[in-house]
Design a protein around this motif. Structure first.
Motif, PDB file in Angstrom:
ATOM      1  N   VAL A   1      18.251  12.624 -33.763  1.00  0.00           N
ATOM      2  CA  VAL A   1      17.198  13.490 -34.322  1.00  0.00           C
ATOM      3  C   VAL A   1      17.855  14.674 -35.007  1.00  0.00           C
ATOM      4  CG1 VAL A   1      15.318  15.080 -33.728  1.00  0.00           C
ATOM      5  CG2 VAL A   1      15.435  12.825 -32.647  1.00  0.00           C
ATOM      6  N   PHE A   2      17.483  14.907 -36.272  1.00  0.00           N
ATOM      7  CA  PHE A   2      17.924  16.113 -36.975  1.00  0.00           C
ATOM      8  C   PHE A   2      16.802  17.142 -36.814  1.00  0.00           C
ATOM      9  CE2 PHE A   2      20.958  17.885 -40.061  1.00  0.00           C
ATOM     10  CZ  PHE A   2      20.323  19.085 -40.284  1.00  0.00           C
ATOM     11  N   ASN A   3      17.107  18.227 -36.118  1.00  0.00           N
ATOM     12  CA  ASN A   3      16.089  19.229 -35.794  1.00  0.00           C
ATOM     13  C   ASN A   3      16.014  20.287 -36.894  1.00  0.00           C
ATOM     14  OD1 ASN A   3      14.388  21.105 -34.641  1.00  0.00           O
ATOM     15  ND2 ASN A   3      15.523  21.305 -32.734  1.00  0.00           N
ATOM     16  N   ALA A   4      14.893  20.317 -37.620  1.00  0.00           N
ATOM     17  CA  ALA A   4      14.692  21.322 -38.676  1.00  0.00           C
ATOM     18  C   ALA A   4      13.430  22.157 -38.404  1.00  0.00           C
ATOM     19  CB  ALA A   4      14.596  20.637 -40.037  1.00  0.00           C
ATOM     20  N   ILE A   5      13.058  22.261 -37.114  1.00  0.00           N
ATOM     21  CA  ILE A   5      11.857  23.038 -36.765  1.00  0.00           C
ATOM     22  C   ILE A   5      12.236  24.486 -36.480  1.00  0.00           C
ATOM     23  CG2 ILE A   5       9.991  23.346 -35.089  1.00  0.00           C
ATOM     24  CD1 ILE A   5      10.013  20.328 -34.632  1.00  0.00           C
ATOM     25  N   HIS A   6      11.687  25.410 -37.264  1.00  0.00           N
ATOM     26  CA  HIS A   6      11.866  26.844 -36.994  1.00  0.00           C
ATOM     27  C   HIS A   6      10.751  27.265 -36.032  1.00  0.00           C
ATOM     28  CE1 HIS A   6      14.376  26.354 -40.425  1.00  0.00           C
ATOM     29  NE2 HIS A   6      13.402  26.383 -41.309  1.00  0.00           N
TER      30      HIS A   6
ATOM     31  N   GLU B   1      16.430  15.308 -24.544  1.00  0.00           N
ATOM     32  CA  GLU B   1      17.470  15.063 -23.537  1.00  0.00           C
ATOM     33  C   GLU B   1      16.956  14.118 -22.446  1.00  0.00           C
ATOM     34  OE1 GLU B   1      20.276  17.532 -20.461  1.00  0.00           O
ATOM     35  OE2 GLU B   1      20.069  18.302 -22.495  1.00  0.00           O
ATOM     36  N   LEU B   2      15.709  14.316 -22.053  1.00  0.00           N
ATOM     37  CA  LEU B   2      15.117  13.414 -21.055  1.00  0.00           C
ATOM     38  C   LEU B   2      15.072  11.975 -21.573  1.00  0.00           C
ATOM     39  CD1 LEU B   2      12.159  15.576 -19.687  1.00  0.00           C
ATOM     40  CD2 LEU B   2      14.135  14.792 -18.382  1.00  0.00           C
ATOM     41  N   LEU B   3      14.832  11.828 -22.868  1.00  0.00           N
ATOM     42  CA  LEU B   3      14.775  10.486 -23.472  1.00  0.00           C
ATOM     43  C   LEU B   3      16.161   9.975 -23.873  1.00  0.00           C
ATOM     44  CD1 LEU B   3      11.633  10.868 -25.789  1.00  0.00           C
ATOM     45  CD2 LEU B   3      11.761   9.706 -23.583  1.00  0.00           C
ATOM     46  N   GLN B   4      17.173  10.816 -23.681  1.00  0.00           N
ATOM     47  CA  GLN B   4      18.566  10.471 -24.024  1.00  0.00           C
ATOM     48  C   GLN B   4      18.727  10.138 -25.506  1.00  0.00           C
ATOM     49  OE1 GLN B   4      19.318   7.495 -20.840  1.00  0.00           O
ATOM     50  NE2 GLN B   4      20.715   9.017 -19.995  1.00  0.00           N
ATOM     51  N   ILE B   5      18.041  10.939 -26.335  1.00  0.00           N
ATOM     52  CA  ILE B   5      18.190  10.802 -27.793  1.00  0.00           C
ATOM     53  C   ILE B   5      19.015  11.996 -28.287  1.00  0.00           C
ATOM     54  CG2 ILE B   5      17.014  10.657 -30.034  1.00  0.00           C
ATOM     55  CD1 ILE B   5      14.536   9.584 -28.521  1.00  0.00           C
ATOM     56  N   PRO B   6      20.194  11.760 -28.891  1.00  0.00           N
ATOM     57  CA  PRO B   6      21.002  12.884 -29.384  1.00  0.00           C
ATOM     58  C   PRO B   6      20.259  13.672 -30.458  1.00  0.00           C
ATOM     59  CG  PRO B   6      22.135  10.771 -29.733  1.00  0.00           C
ATOM     60  CD  PRO B   6      20.788  10.454 -29.178  1.00  0.00           C
ATOM     61  N   GLN B   7      20.513  14.983 -30.522  1.00  0.00           N
ATOM     62  CA  GLN B   7      19.883  15.817 -31.559  1.00  0.00           C
ATOM     63  C   GLN B   7      20.888  16.874 -32.025  1.00  0.00           C
ATOM     64  OE1 GLN B   7      18.582  19.257 -30.924  1.00  0.00           O
ATOM     65  NE2 GLN B   7      19.693  19.258 -28.967  1.00  0.00           N
ATOM     66  N   THR B   8      20.631  17.396 -33.221  1.00  0.00           N
ATOM     67  CA  THR B   8      21.659  18.189 -33.923  1.00  0.00           C
ATOM     68  C   THR B   8      21.731  19.653 -33.510  1.00  0.00           C
ATOM     69  OG1 THR B   8      20.050  18.608 -35.679  1.00  0.00           O
ATOM     70  CG2 THR B   8      21.597  16.771 -36.012  1.00  0.00           C
ATOM     71  N   SER B   9      20.740  20.180 -32.795  1.00  0.00           N
ATOM     72  CA  SER B   9      20.790  21.613 -32.480  1.00  0.00           C
ATOM     73  C   SER B   9      21.441  21.831 -31.117  1.00  0.00           C
ATOM     74  CB  SER B   9      19.392  22.222 -32.548  1.00  0.00           C
ATOM     75  OG  SER B   9      18.563  21.667 -31.557  1.00  0.00           O
ATOM     76  N   CYS B  10      21.451  23.073 -30.677  1.00  0.00           N
ATOM     77  CA  CYS B  10      22.049  23.406 -29.385  1.00  0.00           C
ATOM     78  C   CYS B  10      21.222  22.794 -28.246  1.00  0.00           C
ATOM     79  CB  CYS B  10      22.117  24.921 -29.225  1.00  0.00           C
ATOM     80  SG  CYS B  10      20.501  25.727 -29.324  1.00  0.00           S
ATOM     81  N   ASP B  11      21.705  22.931 -27.007  1.00  0.00           N
ATOM     82  CA  ASP B  11      20.972  22.402 -25.856  1.00  0.00           C
ATOM     83  C   ASP B  11      19.756  23.268 -25.535  1.00  0.00           C
ATOM     84  OD1 ASP B  11      22.779  20.344 -25.615  1.00  0.00           O
ATOM     85  OD2 ASP B  11      24.051  21.392 -24.163  1.00  0.00           O
ATOM     86  N   TYR B  12      18.900  22.764 -24.622  1.00  0.00           N
ATOM     87  CA  TYR B  12      17.609  23.439 -24.374  1.00  0.00           C
ATOM     88  C   TYR B  12      17.771  24.843 -23.804  1.00  0.00           C
ATOM     89  CZ  TYR B  12      18.105  22.040 -19.457  1.00  0.00           C
ATOM     90  OH  TYR B  12      18.569  21.878 -18.179  1.00  0.00           O
ATOM     91  N   TYR B  13      18.761  25.063 -22.924  1.00  0.00           N
ATOM     92  CA  TYR B  13      18.913  26.398 -22.324  1.00  0.00           C
ATOM     93  C   TYR B  13      19.312  27.410 -23.396  1.00  0.00           C
ATOM     94  CZ  TYR B  13      20.907  30.408 -19.991  1.00  0.00           C
ATOM     95  OH  TYR B  13      21.199  31.708 -19.631  1.00  0.00           O
ATOM     96  N   GLN B  14      20.294  27.036 -24.223  1.00  0.00           N
ATOM     97  CA  GLN B  14      20.759  27.940 -25.286  1.00  0.00           C
ATOM     98  C   GLN B  14      19.632  28.230 -26.285  1.00  0.00           C
ATOM     99  OE1 GLN B  14      22.546  25.572 -23.911  1.00  0.00           O
ATOM    100  NE2 GLN B  14      24.546  26.441 -23.463  1.00  0.00           N
ATOM    101  N   ALA B  15      18.809  27.214 -26.562  1.00  0.00           N
ATOM    102  CA  ALA B  15      17.685  27.414 -27.491  1.00  0.00           C
ATOM    103  C   ALA B  15      16.681  28.404 -26.907  1.00  0.00           C
ATOM    104  CB  ALA B  15      17.013  26.076 -27.787  1.00  0.00           C
TER     105      ALA B  15
END
Length: 326
Positions: free
Chosen positions: A77-82, A96-110
């Motif tokens: 997933v390329f994350n482009a949501i502001h 992360e729960l679905l184990q699909i890689p994505q381009t932004s930082c992890d959930y805690y950092q976000a």
């Protein structure tokens, strides 16, 4: 060939800007390596929008879509949501729960970087300078004298968790404070009131490029308005000068601070941090983890100055996300 879901839109005031960013990513991906899909994540619907602008609902159980009897799943997933839910950790945790890689930082950092108050609180002990600030939660009693004593005038009143300068006011007279607070509460139930820093504003992109944490050429922001507000950002009411007109020594200090913040937070993907340089010292205002990705946006401009095209910038993000997930 990898199936890439480009998520765009979101639930905040920034959704239109996000749709523009997402479409730029869609246009610039190499079709020999990737099959990109535009996925609109909106309050009322999650849909795949095909080339004919037809919409197909996303199955939220596994983030798949069915078209003409065929189930489509995504490699990355390329994350482009502001804004929420792409920049505050919600989509990151879900993927992360679905184990699909994505381009932004992890959930805690976000979640942390999306909350200006908490971000600055975490970075302060590491010697990263910030403005004097005062925090309010909706419903708190407002003691104007105490606020003025701590932050002085002029000051900025900002929503704690929002982007694109929505809800921000510059307060020059104490009589303007209450209406500025009301304005900020329209965007968020937490606000941050900060002292005015009189200096040079710079925007600093930091990315992991080909496995190396890289500080991109900095952009100096010269706003025609009182500050770098929505008009200045998106309606041409500012000059964005890349590289910034600062001395080598100041540049080194700012670059070190931006890189240090990226490393302390164990960031991944893109980050664009805003600093005010006062007497040669950088003061951090905030960090964005899903910065604008249009041709005119600051981070792509900086990448261009570093010799990185939009296609290379986006491909690098995808390849790193896939590599990390292996």
């Amino acid at each position: 060939m990898k199936n890439v879901a480009i998520i765009m839109g979101g639930y905040s005031s920034e959704y239109k800007i996000s749709l523009t960013s997402g479409n730029v990513v869609f246009q610039n991906l190499d079709r020999t390596k990737y099959k990109p899909y535009r996925i609109h994540i909106l309050k009322e619907k999650w849909v795949y929008v095909d080339e004919d602008e037809q919409e197909f609902p996303i199955n939220k159980h596994d983030f798949s879509v069915e078209k003409e009897g065929r189930k489509i799943t995504f490699d990355v997933v390329f994350n482009a949501i502001h804004g929420t839910p792409g920049e505050d950790g919600l989509m990151q945790a879900y993927l992360e729960l679905l184990q699909i890689p994505q381009t932004s930082c992890d959930y805690y950092q976000a979640a942390l970087t999306f909350n200006k108050r908490d971000l600055l609180s975490v970075l302060k002990p590491y010697g990263i300078k910030t403005a004097q600030s005062f925090y309010l939660n909706q419903g708190d009693a407002i003691n104007q004298e105490k606020i003025m004593e701590i932050v002085g005038l002029p000051c900025f009143v900002k929503p704690n968790k929002s982007g694109s300068s929505f809800g921000i006011s510059k307060v020059k007279e104490s009589s303007e404070l209450l209406s500025a607070i009301e304005n900020a509460y329209r965007e968020d139930n937490e606000i941050i009131i900060e002292s005015f820093l009189d200096g040079t504003e710079v925007s600093v992109g930091v990315i992991n490029y080909k496995g190396e944490i890289t500080v991109l050429p900095m952009t100096e922001i010269v706003s025609e308005n009182d500050f770098f507000d929505y008009e200045a950002k998106y309606l041409g009411k500012s000059q964005e000068i890349t590289p910034a007109r600062i001395s080598e020594e100041v540049h080194r200090k700012v670059a070190e601070t931006a890189k240090k913040a990226y490393e302390i937070l164990k960031m991944k993907g893109f980050s664009r941090s805003e600093f005010i340089i006062v007497n040669g010292e950088p003061y951090m205002l905030e960090m964005n983890t899903i910065p604008g990705l249009t041709n005119e946006s600051i981070l792509p401009q900086q990448a261009g100055k570093a010799g990185i095209s939009l296609g290379q910038l986006f491909e690098n993000a995808i390849e790193l996300a896939l590599k990390i997930s292996l």
